[in-house]
Design an enzyme around this catalytic site. Sequence first.
Site, PDB file in Angstrom:
ATOM      1  N   THR A 240      47.318  69.744  49.604  1.00 56.30           N
ATOM      2  CA  THR A 240      47.895  69.145  48.398  1.00 56.30           C
ATOM      3  C   THR A 240      46.848  69.047  47.298  1.00 56.30           C
ATOM      4  O   THR A 240      45.727  68.599  47.540  1.00 56.30           O
ATOM      5  CB  THR A 240      48.455  67.733  48.718  1.00 56.30           C
ATOM      6  OG1 THR A 240      49.446  67.873  49.733  1.00 56.30           O
ATOM      7  CG2 THR A 240      49.075  67.079  47.493  1.00 56.30           C
TER       8      THR A 240
ATOM      9  N   ARG B  31      82.890  56.351  39.548  1.00 53.67           N
ATOM     10  CA  ARG B  31      83.739  57.441  40.027  1.00 53.67           C
ATOM     11  C   ARG B  31      85.061  56.886  40.588  1.00 53.67           C
ATOM     12  O   ARG B  31      85.041  55.980  41.431  1.00 53.67           O
ATOM     13  CB  ARG B  31      82.988  58.196  41.126  1.00 53.67           C
ATOM     14  CG  ARG B  31      83.787  59.217  41.880  1.00 53.67           C
ATOM     15  CD  ARG B  31      84.023  60.455  41.066  1.00 53.67           C
ATOM     16  NE  ARG B  31      84.742  61.467  41.829  1.00 53.67           N
ATOM     17  CZ  ARG B  31      85.355  62.502  41.271  1.00 53.67           C
ATOM     18  NH1 ARG B  31      85.331  62.670  39.963  1.00 53.67           N
ATOM     19  NH2 ARG B  31      85.985  63.373  42.020  1.00 53.67           N
TER      20      ARG B  31
ATOM     21  N   GLU C  77      50.938  63.733  56.936  1.00 50.61           N
ATOM     22  CA  GLU C  77      50.206  62.546  57.422  1.00 50.61           C
ATOM     23  C   GLU C  77      50.718  62.142  58.810  1.00 50.61           C
ATOM     24  O   GLU C  77      50.814  60.965  59.143  1.00 50.61           O
ATOM     25  CB  GLU C  77      50.280  61.396  56.404  1.00 50.61           C
ATOM     26  CG  GLU C  77      49.800  61.852  55.026  1.00 50.61           C
ATOM     27  CD  GLU C  77      48.942  60.875  54.263  1.00 50.61           C
ATOM     28  OE1 GLU C  77      48.528  59.846  54.823  1.00 50.61           O
ATOM     29  OE2 GLU C  77      48.668  61.167  53.084  1.00 50.61           O
TER      30      GLU C  77
HETATM   31  C1  FAD Z   1      53.852  69.895  51.208  1.00 46.45           C
HETATM   32  C2  FAD Z   1      52.792  69.641  52.246  1.00 46.45           C
HETATM   33  C3  FAD Z   1      51.603  69.028  51.886  1.00 46.45           C
HETATM   34  C4  FAD Z   1      50.583  68.872  52.812  1.00 46.45           C
HETATM   35  N1  FAD Z   1      49.374  68.356  52.418  1.00 46.45           N
HETATM   36  C5  FAD Z   1      48.318  68.391  53.274  1.00 46.45           C
HETATM   37  C6  FAD Z   1      47.005  68.048  52.837  1.00 46.45           C
HETATM   38  O1  FAD Z   1      46.791  67.684  51.690  1.00 46.45           O
HETATM   39  N2  FAD Z   1      45.984  68.155  53.725  1.00 46.45           N
HETATM   40  C7  FAD Z   1      46.175  68.548  55.025  1.00 46.45           C
HETATM   41  O2  FAD Z   1      45.207  68.628  55.767  1.00 46.45           O
HETATM   42  N3  FAD Z   1      47.416  68.866  55.475  1.00 46.45           N
HETATM   43  C8  FAD Z   1      48.494  68.811  54.638  1.00 46.45           C
HETATM   44  N4  FAD Z   1      49.742  69.155  55.072  1.00 46.45           N
HETATM   45  C9  FAD Z   1      49.929  69.564  56.452  1.00 46.45           C
HETATM   46  C10 FAD Z   1      50.720  68.564  57.287  1.00 46.45           C
HETATM   47  O3  FAD Z   1      49.958  67.403  57.506  1.00 46.45           O
HETATM   48  C11 FAD Z   1      51.140  69.285  58.577  1.00 46.45           C
HETATM   49  O4  FAD Z   1      52.103  70.260  58.208  1.00 46.45           O
HETATM   50  C12 FAD Z   1      51.694  68.343  59.620  1.00 46.45           C
HETATM   51  O5  FAD Z   1      50.687  67.519  60.140  1.00 46.45           O
HETATM   52  C13 FAD Z   1      52.353  69.082  60.798  1.00 46.45           C
HETATM   53  O6  FAD Z   1      51.546  70.108  61.283  1.00 46.45           O
HETATM   54  P1  FAD Z   1      52.169  71.575  61.467  1.00 46.45           P
HETATM   55  O7  FAD Z   1      52.838  71.935  60.184  1.00 46.45           O
HETATM   56  O8  FAD Z   1      51.124  72.477  61.974  1.00 46.45           O
HETATM   57  O9  FAD Z   1      53.318  71.400  62.544  1.00 46.45           O
HETATM   58  P2  FAD Z   1      53.132  71.492  64.136  1.00 46.45           P
HETATM   59  O10 FAD Z   1      52.005  70.633  64.568  1.00 46.45           O
HETATM   60  O11 FAD Z   1      53.141  72.915  64.541  1.00 46.45           O
HETATM   61  O12 FAD Z   1      54.480  70.796  64.616  1.00 46.45           O
HETATM   62  C14 FAD Z   1      55.720  71.478  64.732  1.00 46.45           C
HETATM   63  C15 FAD Z   1      56.698  70.549  65.451  1.00 46.45           C
HETATM   64  O13 FAD Z   1      56.203  70.261  66.771  1.00 46.45           O
HETATM   65  C16 FAD Z   1      56.116  68.862  66.948  1.00 46.45           C
HETATM   66  N5  FAD Z   1      54.984  68.533  67.808  1.00 46.45           N
HETATM   67  C17 FAD Z   1      53.706  68.990  67.712  1.00 46.45           C
HETATM   68  N6  FAD Z   1      52.947  68.459  68.673  1.00 46.45           N
HETATM   69  C18 FAD Z   1      53.749  67.642  69.400  1.00 46.45           C
HETATM   70  C19 FAD Z   1      53.567  66.795  70.541  1.00 46.45           C
HETATM   71  N7  FAD Z   1      52.370  66.657  71.116  1.00 46.45           N
HETATM   72  N8  FAD Z   1      54.635  66.122  71.012  1.00 46.45           N
HETATM   73  C20 FAD Z   1      55.832  66.231  70.416  1.00 46.45           C
HETATM   74  N9  FAD Z   1      56.077  66.994  69.354  1.00 46.45           N
HETATM   75  C21 FAD Z   1      55.054  67.695  68.844  1.00 46.45           C
HETATM   76  C22 FAD Z   1      55.938  68.306  65.545  1.00 46.45           C
HETATM   77  O14 FAD Z   1      56.309  66.930  65.459  1.00 46.45           O
HETATM   78  C23 FAD Z   1      56.864  69.205  64.752  1.00 46.45           C
HETATM   79  O15 FAD Z   1      58.180  68.743  64.898  1.00 46.45           O
HETATM   80  C24 FAD Z   1      50.790  69.280  54.156  1.00 46.45           C
HETATM   81  C25 FAD Z   1      52.013  69.848  54.541  1.00 46.45           C
HETATM   82  C26 FAD Z   1      52.999  70.051  53.602  1.00 46.45           C
HETATM   83  C27 FAD Z   1      54.283  70.710  54.035  1.00 46.45           C
END
Ligand code: FAD
Length: 385
Positions: A157, A269, A364
Site C-alpha cells: 500500500t 423509497r 493485516e
Molecule cells: C489492497 C491490499 C493492500 C495490501 N497492503 C499491504 C501492505 O501495505 N503491506 C504488506 O506487507 N501487505 C499488504 N497486503 C497483503 C495482505 O496483508 C495479504 O494479502 C494477506 O495477509 C493475505 O495473504 P495472501 O494474500 O498471501 O493470502 P494467503 O495467505 O495465501 O491466504 C489465502 C487463504 O488461505 C487462508 N489461510 C492461509 N493460511 C491459513 C491457515 N494457517 N489456516 C487457515 N486458513 C489459512 C487465508 O485466510 C485465505 O483465506 C495488502 C493486500 C491487499 C489486497
Amino acid sequence: MALDKDTLNQFVDSVRRYVRERLVPLEMQVAEEDRIPEEVIDEMKDMGLFGLSIPEEFGGLGLTMSEEVAVVQEMGYTSPVFRSMFGTNVGIGSQGIIIDGTPEQKAHYLPKMARGELIGSFALTEPDAGSDAGSVSTMARRDGDEYVINGTKRYITNAPRAGVFTVMARTGTKEEGGRGVSAFLVDADLPGITLGKPDKKMGQKGSHTCDVIFDNVRVPATALIGGKEGQGFKTAMKVLDRGRLHISALSVGTAKRLIEESVNYSSQRKQFGTEIANFQLVQAMLADSQMEYYAGKCMVEEAARSYDAGEPVSMNASCCKLFCTEMVGRVADRAVQVHGGAGYIGEYCVERFYRDVRLFRLYEGTSQIQQLVIARHLIRNAQNA
Ligand SMILES: Cc1cc2nc3c(=O)[nH]c(=O)nc-3n(C[C@H](O)[C@H](O)[C@H](O)COP(=O)(O)OP(=O)(O)OC[C@H]3O[C@@H](n4cnc5c(N)ncnc54)[C@H](O)[C@@H]3O)c2cc1C
C-alpha cells in the site's frame, strides 16, 4: 500522551466536519479518477492526520489508542481511500520505528512522516509469503557495514508514493522461521529498487498498491530497526496489534455511514404505497446492522482502553479485527439489499462501499488468521493456568 477532553472533542469534531463537508462530496470523483486531489492530501497534512499516532516530540499529535479510535471512526464515514493515504504513516509504516527504532531512526524519519512529507510503506507480503509471514524469503545479507537486500514484496500500500519502506527481510536461516527475520528502513530512492505496475483492485480506487522489487539494494547497517537482527517479526506483530484496532475502528465508522444511507433511502423509497422503512422485514435489516455496529463500537473502544492501560491486547485486537471487519461486510451486504436494484448501481455509494470494505477482511491478517491467533491465546492461557 492523552489530549485533554475538550481538545480531543474539538479535534474529533473538526475531522467529522471535514469528512462530511469536504470528503464525502468528493468520493465519486476520487473513485472515477482513481486519485485523490493533491490539495486534499495537503489539507489532510495540515490537519495533522499523517501524524495522529506519532509522538508529539517528533511533531505528531501523539494520540492514545482510544483517541486514535475516535478519530478513525470519523474517517470511516467516508471512502476508505482517504484514510489509506495517511494510514500507513499512522500505522504499519511508522509504528515499527516508534516501537522498536533507535533514537537516530526516530529523529530522522518520524518528523517528516508526521508532517506527511515522507510516506512510509510496510513491506512484508511476498508472492509466496502472505498469511505465513514468518516464511519471507527476501534476503538481507551482511556485507561489512552494509546489508544487501534481494527479493520481491507484493501488494504494498502506498508504494508508488513511498519515501521509505519498512522491509521485512531474512537475516537468519529459513529454518529459523520468524526468528530469522529483521526489519529494515529502506529509502525508496536507493539504486536497485523498482516498482511493479499498479495493481488493478476490486475496490478502494484512489489508493494504490504494487510490487516492490529489491535487486542488490545496499543499505547501511544503521537501517536495521532497533539495531538488532532477528527482531523484525516481533516488531511486525507489535505493529499489527495497533493496526488491527485501527482497522476495526475504521470498519465501525463505515458501518455507521452504511446504516445512515440505508435509513435515509428506506425512508424515501416507496413500494406498495408506502415507504419501505415501514416494512418490518426492512426494519429487521436496519436493526441487525445497528446492533452489530454498536457491538463493534463497544468492542474496539474497550480494547483501545485496555491497550492504553498497558494490558495484553493481542487476543482482543484479533477479536475486534475479526468481528468488526466481518460485521461491516454484513452491514454493507444489507445496505445493498435495502437499496434493492439501486444498491447494485454505481450511482449509489453503497455499491462502492460493498467492494471497498471487502479488503478489511484480508489485510493485516485475514479473518482465518485472526481466528488462529484467538484460539492460540486461549489454548496457551489454559496450558499456563
Ligand atoms: C489492497 C491490499 C493492500 C495490501 N497492503 C499491504 C501492505 O501495505 N503491506 C504488506 O506487507 N501487505 C499488504 N497486503 C497483503 C495482505 O496483508 C495479504 O494479502 C494477506 O495477509 C493475505 O495473504 P495472501 O494474500 O498471501 O493470502 P494467503 O495467505 O495465501 O491466504 C489465502 C487463504 O488461505 C487462508 N489461510 C492461509 N493460511 C491459513 C491457515 N494457517 N489456516 C487457515 N486458513 C489459512 C487465508 O485466510 C485465505 O483465506 C495488502 C493486500 C491487499 C489486497
